[in-house]
Design a protein around this motif. Structure first.
Motif, mmCIF file in Angstrom:
data_model
loop_
_atom_site.group_PDB
_atom_site.id
_atom_site.type_symbol
_atom_site.label_atom_id
_atom_site.label_comp_id
_atom_site.label_asym_id
_atom_site.label_seq_id
_atom_site.Cartn_x
_atom_site.Cartn_y
_atom_site.Cartn_z
ATOM 1 N N CYS A 78 21.816 -1.002 -12.613
ATOM 2 C CA CYS A 78 20.567 -1.673 -12.959
ATOM 3 C C CYS A 78 19.824 -0.780 -13.946
ATOM 4 O O CYS A 78 19.601 0.404 -13.672
ATOM 5 C CB CYS A 78 19.720 -1.908 -11.716
ATOM 6 S SG CYS A 78 20.519 -2.962 -10.487
ATOM 7 N N TYR A 79 19.428 -1.348 -15.070
ATOM 8 C CA TYR A 79 18.899 -0.537 -16.164
ATOM 9 C C TYR A 79 17.666 -1.200 -16.775
ATOM 10 O O TYR A 79 17.697 -2.393 -17.124
ATOM 11 C CB TYR A 79 19.986 -0.363 -17.230
ATOM 12 C CG TYR A 79 19.529 0.308 -18.505
ATOM 13 C CD1 TYR A 79 19.135 1.642 -18.515
ATOM 14 C CD2 TYR A 79 19.521 -0.390 -19.711
ATOM 15 C CE1 TYR A 79 18.734 2.258 -19.687
ATOM 16 C CE2 TYR A 79 19.125 0.219 -20.893
ATOM 17 C CZ TYR A 79 18.726 1.547 -20.877
ATOM 18 O OH TYR A 79 18.327 2.155 -22.037
ATOM 19 N N PHE A 80 16.579 -0.441 -16.893
ATOM 20 C CA PHE A 80 15.378 -0.907 -17.573
ATOM 21 C C PHE A 80 15.417 -0.397 -19.008
ATOM 22 O O PHE A 80 15.258 0.804 -19.256
ATOM 23 C CB PHE A 80 14.126 -0.396 -16.861
ATOM 24 C CG PHE A 80 12.847 -0.713 -17.593
ATOM 25 C CD1 PHE A 80 12.405 -2.021 -17.703
ATOM 26 C CD2 PHE A 80 12.097 0.303 -18.175
ATOM 27 C CE1 PHE A 80 11.229 -2.324 -18.386
ATOM 28 C CE2 PHE A 80 10.921 0.014 -18.855
ATOM 29 C CZ PHE A 80 10.489 -1.305 -18.965
ATOM 30 N N PRO A 81 15.617 -1.282 -19.998
ATOM 31 C CA PRO A 81 15.758 -0.843 -21.384
ATOM 32 C C PRO A 81 14.430 -0.712 -22.122
ATOM 33 O O PRO A 81 14.396 -0.230 -23.256
ATOM 34 C CB PRO A 81 16.587 -1.966 -22.010
ATOM 35 C CG PRO A 81 16.162 -3.184 -21.251
ATOM 36 C CD PRO A 81 15.874 -2.725 -19.849
ATOM 37 N N GLY A 82 13.344 -1.152 -21.494
ATOM 38 C CA GLY A 82 12.044 -1.219 -22.138
ATOM 39 C C GLY A 82 11.488 -2.628 -21.997
ATOM 40 O O GLY A 82 12.185 -3.556 -21.588
ATOM 41 N N GLU A 83 10.225 -2.777 -22.320
ATOM 42 C CA GLU A 83 9.582 -4.077 -22.180
ATOM 43 C C GLU A 83 10.092 -5.059 -23.235
ATOM 44 O O GLU A 83 10.528 -4.666 -24.318
ATOM 45 C CB GLU A 83 8.061 -3.930 -22.303
ATOM 46 C CG GLU A 83 7.458 -3.079 -21.204
ATOM 47 C CD GLU A 83 5.937 -3.054 -21.254
ATOM 48 O OE1 GLU A 83 5.337 -3.872 -21.992
ATOM 49 O OE2 GLU A 83 5.354 -2.215 -20.552
ATOM 50 N N THR A 123 9.325 -9.490 -20.382
ATOM 51 C CA THR A 123 8.251 -9.076 -19.482
ATOM 52 C C THR A 123 8.193 -7.550 -19.472
ATOM 53 O O THR A 123 9.062 -6.878 -20.045
ATOM 54 C CB THR A 123 8.489 -9.567 -18.033
ATOM 55 O OG1 THR A 123 9.701 -8.979 -17.538
ATOM 56 C CG2 THR A 123 8.591 -11.082 -17.966
ATOM 57 N N SER A 124 7.206 -7.023 -18.792
ATOM 58 C CA SER A 124 7.091 -5.565 -18.680
ATOM 59 C C SER A 124 8.056 -4.991 -17.656
ATOM 60 O O SER A 124 8.236 -3.767 -17.588
ATOM 61 C CB SER A 124 5.657 -5.178 -18.302
ATOM 62 O OG SER A 124 5.299 -5.759 -17.053
ATOM 63 N N ASP A 125 8.677 -5.853 -16.848
ATOM 64 C CA ASP A 125 9.526 -5.372 -15.751
ATOM 65 C C ASP A 125 10.981 -5.796 -15.875
ATOM 66 O O ASP A 125 11.766 -5.576 -14.956
ATOM 67 C CB ASP A 125 8.977 -5.840 -14.404
ATOM 68 C CG ASP A 125 8.948 -7.368 -14.253
ATOM 69 O OD1 ASP A 125 8.715 -8.053 -15.267
ATOM 70 O OD2 ASP A 125 9.151 -7.870 -13.131
ATOM 71 N N ASN A 126 11.383 -6.390 -17.013
ATOM 72 C CA ASN A 126 12.748 -6.927 -17.108
ATOM 73 C C ASN A 126 13.814 -5.834 -17.091
ATOM 74 O O ASN A 126 13.746 -4.850 -17.814
ATOM 75 C CB ASN A 126 12.918 -7.805 -18.350
ATOM 76 C CG ASN A 126 12.401 -7.203 -19.643
ATOM 77 O OD1 ASN A 126 11.887 -7.919 -20.498
ATOM 78 N ND2 ASN A 126 12.518 -5.895 -19.825
ATOM 79 N N ILE A 127 14.804 -6.011 -16.202
ATOM 80 C CA ILE A 127 15.962 -5.121 -16.174
ATOM 81 C C ILE A 127 17.219 -5.925 -16.498
ATOM 82 O O ILE A 127 17.223 -7.153 -16.437
ATOM 83 C CB ILE A 127 16.121 -4.420 -14.805
ATOM 84 C CG1 ILE A 127 16.390 -5.441 -13.688
ATOM 85 C CG2 ILE A 127 14.920 -3.555 -14.487
ATOM 86 C CD1 ILE A 127 16.793 -4.799 -12.350
ATOM 87 N N VAL A 128 18.272 -5.197 -16.862
ATOM 88 C CA VAL A 128 19.582 -5.810 -17.054
ATOM 89 C C VAL A 128 20.519 -5.225 -16.013
ATOM 90 O O VAL A 128 20.248 -4.162 -15.438
ATOM 91 C CB VAL A 128 20.127 -5.574 -18.479
ATOM 92 C CG1 VAL A 128 19.168 -6.156 -19.519
ATOM 93 C CG2 VAL A 128 20.363 -4.084 -18.754
ATOM 94 N N VAL A 129 21.630 -5.925 -15.765
ATOM 95 C CA VAL A 129 22.603 -5.473 -14.762
ATOM 96 C C VAL A 129 23.972 -5.397 -15.415
ATOM 97 O O VAL A 129 24.436 -6.361 -16.037
ATOM 98 C CB VAL A 129 22.635 -6.426 -13.552
ATOM 99 C CG1 VAL A 129 23.685 -5.964 -12.540
ATOM 100 C CG2 VAL A 129 21.259 -6.499 -12.882
ATOM 101 N N TRP A 130 24.615 -4.251 -15.263
ATOM 102 C CA TRP A 130 25.900 -3.971 -15.894
ATOM 103 C C TRP A 130 26.971 -3.786 -14.831
ATOM 104 O O TRP A 130 26.777 -3.054 -13.861
ATOM 105 C CB TRP A 130 25.777 -2.705 -16.748
ATOM 106 C CG TRP A 130 27.032 -2.134 -17.319
ATOM 107 C CD1 TRP A 130 27.552 -0.893 -17.058
ATOM 108 C CD2 TRP A 130 27.917 -2.724 -18.283
ATOM 109 N NE1 TRP A 130 28.698 -0.685 -17.791
ATOM 110 C CE2 TRP A 130 28.951 -1.791 -18.550
ATOM 111 C CE3 TRP A 130 27.941 -3.968 -18.927
ATOM 112 C CZ2 TRP A 130 29.977 -2.068 -19.443
ATOM 113 C CZ3 TRP A 130 28.976 -4.232 -19.813
ATOM 114 C CH2 TRP A 130 29.976 -3.294 -20.059
#
Length: 247
Positions: free
Chosen positions: A155-160, A163-170
């Protein structure tokens, strides 16, 4: 003779008064372990698809995002749990929420009723409560990898961005990236819901994703069709077009 116009108007009014029907859950198999679940909400007065993942592991199923539901109607997530039980014959062990919008967290109370653990970043947990939803466990760091049933999940937060809280999942073993609503489908013609967006940082966040997961075979956006990494470039082009249109 005067009755006919009355009847005509009644038929028109009745048709307009009917609630828009949402299509049923659909599930698409990507490989033996990973499926895309697609549920529908109403956006712009028409049904619109939202994607999430179903990950089959040796120790049960991990969901990425709930179905597109509201705090009073969780039919989509109920259908999702029924599909997993009927087709995969495994319990759902965990659900990861990628940001606090109803198309991602809306079915959380259905998961909690089923005794399923739901986790997110602390910010997503806080925002979920503000929107009137039950809270996920806000325990995820901005970048973390853990393993469920021998399947590593990052689970990775690449930046806003969206939204300000969007993460991606790899999923490194599968080379599958779930970009969520940070990533726009190649089928998208616009940026969609920008109510909570940060347009100043979105492009940089996409480039962070490209830098870290550029070897993805499949990129799954939060809505509409998925493809290979073309959706990352497409998102950047849509951002450029939107910014140019604002000048």
């Amino acid at each position: 003779m005067r009755v006919l116009p009355f009847l005509f108007l009644f038929v028109i009014f009745s048709a307009q008064a009917q609630p828009v029907q949402r299509p049923q859950l659909s599930v698409t198999k990507l490989n033996e372990q990973v499926y895309i679940h697609t549920t529908y909400g109403i956006y712009g007065k028409t049904p619109f698809p939202a994607n999430g993942l179903i990950i089959k592991t040796k120790d049960g199923v991990v969901l990425i995002d709930t179905g597109w539901d509201t705090d009073t109607n969780t039919d989509n997530t109920r259908q999702l749990l029924q599909w997993v039980s009927k087709n995969l014959h495994q319990p759902v062990r965990l659900c990861i929420i990628t940001h606090a919008h109803e198309d991602k967290v809306g079915g959380i109370n259905e998961l909690h009723k089923a005794g399923i653990r739901v986790i997110s970043t602390p910010l997503t947990a806080q925002k979920s409560i503000k929107l009137g939803f039950e809270s996920p466990e806000g325990i995820l760091p901005n970048d973390t990898t853990f393993t469920v049933g021998q399947e590593p999940i990052q689970c990775y937060f690449p930046g806003e961005g969206h939204t300000s809280d969007n993460i991606v999942v790899w999923l490194p073993n599968q080379k599958i990236l779930y970009g969520g609503c940070l990533i726009k489908s190649v089928a998208a013609f616009g940026m969609g819901n920008l109510a909570d967006a940060n347009l100043n940082t979105w492009a940089g966040s996409i480039r962070n994703v490209m830098k870290n997961f550029g070897n993805a075979r499949i990129v799954v956006p939060g809505h509409q069709d998925w493809s290979d990494t073309k959706s990352l470039d497409h998102t950047l082009k849509l951002l450029e077009k939107h910014t140019a249109g604002q000048k």
